[in-house]
Design a protein around this motif. Structure first.
Motif, PDB file in Angstrom:
ATOM      1  N   ALA A  23       0.801  -1.043   0.407  1.00 35.69           N
ATOM      2  CA  ALA A  23      -0.122  -0.099   0.442  1.00 35.69           C
ATOM      3  C   ALA A  23       0.994   1.573  -0.220  1.00 35.69           C
ATOM      4  CB  ALA A  23      -0.743   0.455   1.336  1.00 35.69           C
ATOM      5  N   SER A  25       1.515   5.465  -0.287  1.00 37.66           N
ATOM      6  CA  SER A  25       0.808   7.093   0.379  1.00 37.66           C
ATOM      7  C   SER A  25       1.668   7.683   0.004  1.00 37.66           C
ATOM      8  CB  SER A  25       0.496   6.789   2.172  1.00 37.66           C
ATOM      9  OG  SER A  25       0.911   6.718   2.375  1.00 37.66           O
ATOM     10  N   ARG A  72      -1.094  -4.332  -9.915  1.00 37.70           N
ATOM     11  CA  ARG A  72      -2.176  -3.167  -9.219  1.00 37.70           C
ATOM     12  C   ARG A  72      -3.070  -2.764  -9.183  1.00 37.70           C
ATOM     13  NH1 ARG A  72      -2.954  -1.877 -14.167  1.00 37.70           N
ATOM     14  NH2 ARG A  72      -1.491   0.058 -15.162  1.00 37.70           N
ATOM     15  N   ASP A  73      -3.120  -2.046  -8.779  1.00 37.17           N
ATOM     16  CA  ASP A  73      -5.332  -1.400  -7.907  1.00 37.17           C
ATOM     17  C   ASP A  73      -4.775   0.079  -8.274  1.00 37.17           C
ATOM     18  OD1 ASP A  73      -7.207  -0.260  -7.748  1.00 37.17           O
ATOM     19  OD2 ASP A  73      -7.992  -2.274  -6.688  1.00 37.17           O
ATOM     20  N   ALA A  75      -6.453   2.395  -8.198  1.00 38.98           N
ATOM     21  CA  ALA A  75      -7.346   3.561  -7.618  1.00 38.98           C
ATOM     22  C   ALA A  75      -7.447   3.634  -6.519  1.00 38.98           C
ATOM     23  CB  ALA A  75      -8.805   2.602  -7.665  1.00 38.98           C
ATOM     24  N   LYS A  76      -6.433   2.116  -5.407  1.00 42.39           N
ATOM     25  CA  LYS A  76      -5.957   1.378  -4.032  1.00 42.39           C
ATOM     26  C   LYS A  76      -4.760   2.124  -3.977  1.00 42.39           C
ATOM     27  CE  LYS A  76      -9.578  -1.934  -3.753  1.00 42.39           C
ATOM     28  NZ  LYS A  76     -10.085  -3.659  -3.441  1.00 42.39           N
ATOM     29  N   ASN A  77      -4.625   2.735  -4.477  1.00 38.53           N
ATOM     30  CA  ASN A  77      -2.527   2.930  -4.518  1.00 38.53           C
ATOM     31  C   ASN A  77      -1.767   1.920  -4.476  1.00 38.53           C
ATOM     32  OD1 ASN A  77      -2.673   5.598  -5.983  1.00 38.53           O
ATOM     33  ND2 ASN A  77      -3.679   6.568  -4.160  1.00 38.53           N
ATOM     34  N   THR A  78      -1.662   0.959  -4.485  1.00 40.63           N
ATOM     35  CA  THR A  78      -1.701   0.166  -3.636  1.00 40.63           C
ATOM     36  C   THR A  78      -1.211  -1.750  -5.466  1.00 40.63           C
ATOM     37  OG1 THR A  78      -3.330  -0.311  -2.158  1.00 40.63           O
ATOM     38  CG2 THR A  78      -2.087  -2.867  -2.439  1.00 40.63           C
TER      39      THR A  78
END
Length: 116
Positions: A23, A25, A72-73, A75-78
């Motif tokens: 994740a 940030s 990777r996603d 939208a989820k920054n993951t």
């Protein structure tokens, strides 16, 4: 800056599966590439897989091709690392890294242990 937190490690039997997550940030809009590395006891850290953040182009170490899948996603920054058909030699601390131009940021690592 970018902060990275890995999760999903654990103990699994040979032949099993795990999915790691990373994740991100902070300045996530500046991420160019996310990569996974691993470091086994007594060995140097080695590249496992990478994915470009916007276009999704992937790259894998020969040792994991056909068994691991990076994704990777946005939208989820993951980012994720799906690991199948795990082997005892996959035992290591897995780290994710985010590349922002010449800068790279690292997570704290997550332990993956594969028992025979």
């Amino acid at each position: 800056q970018v902060q990275l937190v890995e999760s999903g490690g654990g103990l699994v039997q040979a032949g099993g599966s795990l999915r790691l997550a990373c994740a991100a940030s902070g300045r996530t809009s500046s991420i160019y590439k996310m990569s996974w590395f691993r470091q086994a006891p007594g060995k140097e850290r080695e590249f496992v897989a990478s994915i470009t953040w916007n276009s999704g182009v992937t790259d894998y170490a020969d040792s994991v091709k056909g068994r691991f899948t990076i994704s990777r996603d946005n939208a989820k920054n993951t980012g994720y690392l799906q690991m199948n058909s795990l082997k005892p030699e996959d035992t290591a601390v897995f780290y994710c890294a985010a590349s922002l131009g010449i800068l790279s940021y690292w997570g704290q690592g997550t332990q993956v242990t594969v028992s025979s």
